[in-house]
Design a protein around this motif. Structure first.
Motif, PDB file in Angstrom:
ATOM      1  N   LYS A 166       0.819  -1.216   0.000  1.00  0.00           N
ATOM      2  CA  LYS A 166       0.000   0.000   0.000  1.00  0.00           C
ATOM      3  C   LYS A 166       0.854   1.269   0.000  1.00  0.00           C
ATOM      4  O   LYS A 166       0.320   2.376   0.043  1.00  0.00           O
ATOM      5  CB  LYS A 166      -0.941   0.004   1.209  1.00  0.00           C
ATOM      6  N   THR A 168       3.567   4.115  -1.404  1.00  0.00           N
ATOM      7  CA  THR A 168       3.766   4.797  -2.691  1.00  0.00           C
ATOM      8  C   THR A 168       4.902   4.182  -3.506  1.00  0.00           C
ATOM      9  O   THR A 168       4.841   4.167  -4.741  1.00  0.00           O
ATOM     10  CB  THR A 168       4.058   6.289  -2.472  1.00  0.00           C
ATOM     11  N   GLY A 199      -4.518   2.703  -8.146  1.00  0.00           N
ATOM     12  CA  GLY A 199      -5.222   2.515  -6.882  1.00  0.00           C
ATOM     13  C   GLY A 199      -4.345   2.838  -5.686  1.00  0.00           C
ATOM     14  O   GLY A 199      -4.767   3.541  -4.753  1.00  0.00           O
ATOM     15  N   VAL A 200      -3.095   2.360  -5.710  1.00  0.00           N
ATOM     16  CA  VAL A 200      -2.174   2.630  -4.605  1.00  0.00           C
ATOM     17  C   VAL A 200      -1.896   4.125  -4.493  1.00  0.00           C
ATOM     18  O   VAL A 200      -1.951   4.712  -3.405  1.00  0.00           O
ATOM     19  CB  VAL A 200      -0.852   1.855  -4.799  1.00  0.00           C
ATOM     20  N   ARG A 202      -3.623   6.792  -5.695  1.00  0.00           N
ATOM     21  CA  ARG A 202      -4.780   7.601  -5.296  1.00  0.00           C
ATOM     22  C   ARG A 202      -5.015   7.525  -3.792  1.00  0.00           C
ATOM     23  O   ARG A 202      -5.296   8.530  -3.146  1.00  0.00           O
ATOM     24  CB  ARG A 202      -6.015   7.141  -6.057  1.00  0.00           C
ATOM     25  N   ASN A 203      -4.886   6.342  -3.247  1.00  0.00           N
ATOM     26  CA  ASN A 203      -5.132   6.164  -1.812  1.00  0.00           C
ATOM     27  C   ASN A 203      -4.015   6.749  -0.962  1.00  0.00           C
ATOM     28  O   ASN A 203      -4.268   7.303   0.109  1.00  0.00           O
ATOM     29  CB  ASN A 203      -5.288   4.675  -1.491  1.00  0.00           C
ATOM     30  N   ALA A 204      -2.781   6.634  -1.440  1.00  0.00           N
ATOM     31  CA  ALA A 204      -1.639   7.024  -0.609  1.00  0.00           C
ATOM     32  C   ALA A 204      -1.284   8.494  -0.732  1.00  0.00           C
ATOM     33  O   ALA A 204      -0.894   9.135   0.261  1.00  0.00           O
ATOM     34  CB  ALA A 204      -0.425   6.164  -0.964  1.00  0.00           C
ATOM     35  N   THR A 212       0.524  10.222  -9.383  1.00  0.00           N
ATOM     36  CA  THR A 212      -0.791   9.721  -9.793  1.00  0.00           C
ATOM     37  C   THR A 212      -1.095  10.162 -11.217  1.00  0.00           C
ATOM     38  O   THR A 212      -1.602   9.382 -12.040  1.00  0.00           O
ATOM     39  CB  THR A 212      -1.884  10.231  -8.841  1.00  0.00           C
TER      40      THR A 212
END
Length: 345
Positions: A166, A168, A199-200, A202-204, A212
């Motif tokens: 998870k 960056t 996905g990683v 955007r979330n991180a 991103t």
């Protein structure tokens, strides 16, 4: 201490991509260290290294180069060579060489950094993964995709073990593996890597972080390669707007967005629009790198020449190809595949 706080604020603003503010804090910190320790102290070397990193992020490459090499000279004299800080500046100098198209110097510097980090930390340290990752970039840029994949996989194994899936850094290496799979025309595999990376990231780090946006850009290229031009246009346009918002209108990454839009406009047979996009790209890259001083300056002229041929603008096409050939021979050498492409035109 005030100087420590200023340094931390500079680092924070840098990580938030607010580079102008980061630069102000780092400049103040640098002046404080200069006044208190003089030019030959490792703390001053650290300060100008940080300032060089900001100039690098702002694509002010000549300024970044001077700061990096000054920092390296101080650290080498103070610590000799077997020190983590020396390895750090070697890594950044290698990245600077890569960004400015000096690929042989980048390779030599990265190899030196890898050897030093292995001696200092062993074979599974996260800092070593960074240099493996950058060696992957370099091999990929040179069309050596299998070697690039090997380095990216080495980086992935270290980061997966050390920071998890998870983080960056894991997102970055997934992005890079997607890039290599795309270059090898493994499009389904490439999409999986890119979607994992997106996905990683955007979330991180959020949807408007430069990393991103890089993944969105490459998904646009993947859409282009699979002839999904509507998706490519949507993704490329989105990337351009975000990059201009983050970096301003004259950053090298904005130039890439215009170049990619130019390629897409050619595929859509919108040649005047392609000329406009390529010219914007050319102006940005000439300003950022110095006119004719980087392979990208040759690339965009080559692209302009091809469009001009299609539009029967023979004289201007000849001029563009001549400039592209001169730049490519100077920056890449006579045996480069890019030189051969321009000669064929």
């Amino acid at each position: 201490r005030v100087r420590d706080l200023l340094g931390k604020l500079g680092y924070l603003y840098g990580k938030l991509n607010r580079f102008a503010e980061a630069k102000e804090y780092y400049e103040t910190t640098t002046q404080i260290w200069l006044n208190s320790t003089g030019k030959n102290h490792p703390n001053y070397a650290a300060a100008i290294h940080n300032l060089g990193w900001i100039e690098f992020k702002l694509a002010n490459y000549p300024v970044a180069s001077q700061l990096y090499f000054d920092s390296f000279a101080i650290r080498k004299a103070f610590f000799e060579r077997k020190n983590p800080k020396t390895a750090d500046i070697l890594h950044d100098i290698g990245e600077l060489y890569y960004k400015t198209g000096k690929y042989q110097q980048a390779r030599e510097t990265y190899i030196e950094c890898i050897e030093l980090r292995r001696k200092l930390f062993g074979y599974e340290h996260p800092s070593l993964a960074w240099t493996y990752n950058n060696m992957g970039y370099l091999h990929g840029k040179l069309g050596e995709y299998k070697q690039a994949e090997e380095y990216f996989l080495k980086a992935m194994e270290i980061w997966k073990k050390k920071v998890g899936t998870k983080h960056t850094n894991f997102g970055m290496v997934m992005h890079n593996l997607g890039w290599i799979a795309m270059k090898l025309e493994k499009y389904k595999e490439s999409r999986k890597f890119y979607e994992t990376a997106l996905g990683v990231r955007r979330n991180a780090i959020g949807p408007e972080h430069p990393e991103t946006v890089d993944t969105l850009n490459d998904l646009g290229e993947l859409a282009f390669r699979t002839k999904d031009y509507a998706s490519a246009l949507r993704l490329y346009t989105s990337c351009l707007k975000i990059r201009e918002k983050i970096f301003g209108p004259n950053h090298t990454s904005v130039g890439w967005s215009y170049n990619n839009l130019g390629v897409l406009m050619v595929a859509l047979q919108k040649l005047p629009e392609a000329i406009t996009d390529y010219q914007k790209c050319c102006t940005i890259w000439d300003s950022a790198y110095g006119k004719g001083q980087h392979p990208n300056c040759g690339l965009v002229r080559h692209n302009l020449g091809k469009v001009m041929v299609t539009m029967s603008d023979t004289q201007n096409a000849h001029n563009m190809f001549s400039e592209a050939l001169e730049i490519r021979q100077k920056t890449l050498g006579n045996n480069s595949a890019d030189v051969a492409d321009t000669l064929l035109e």
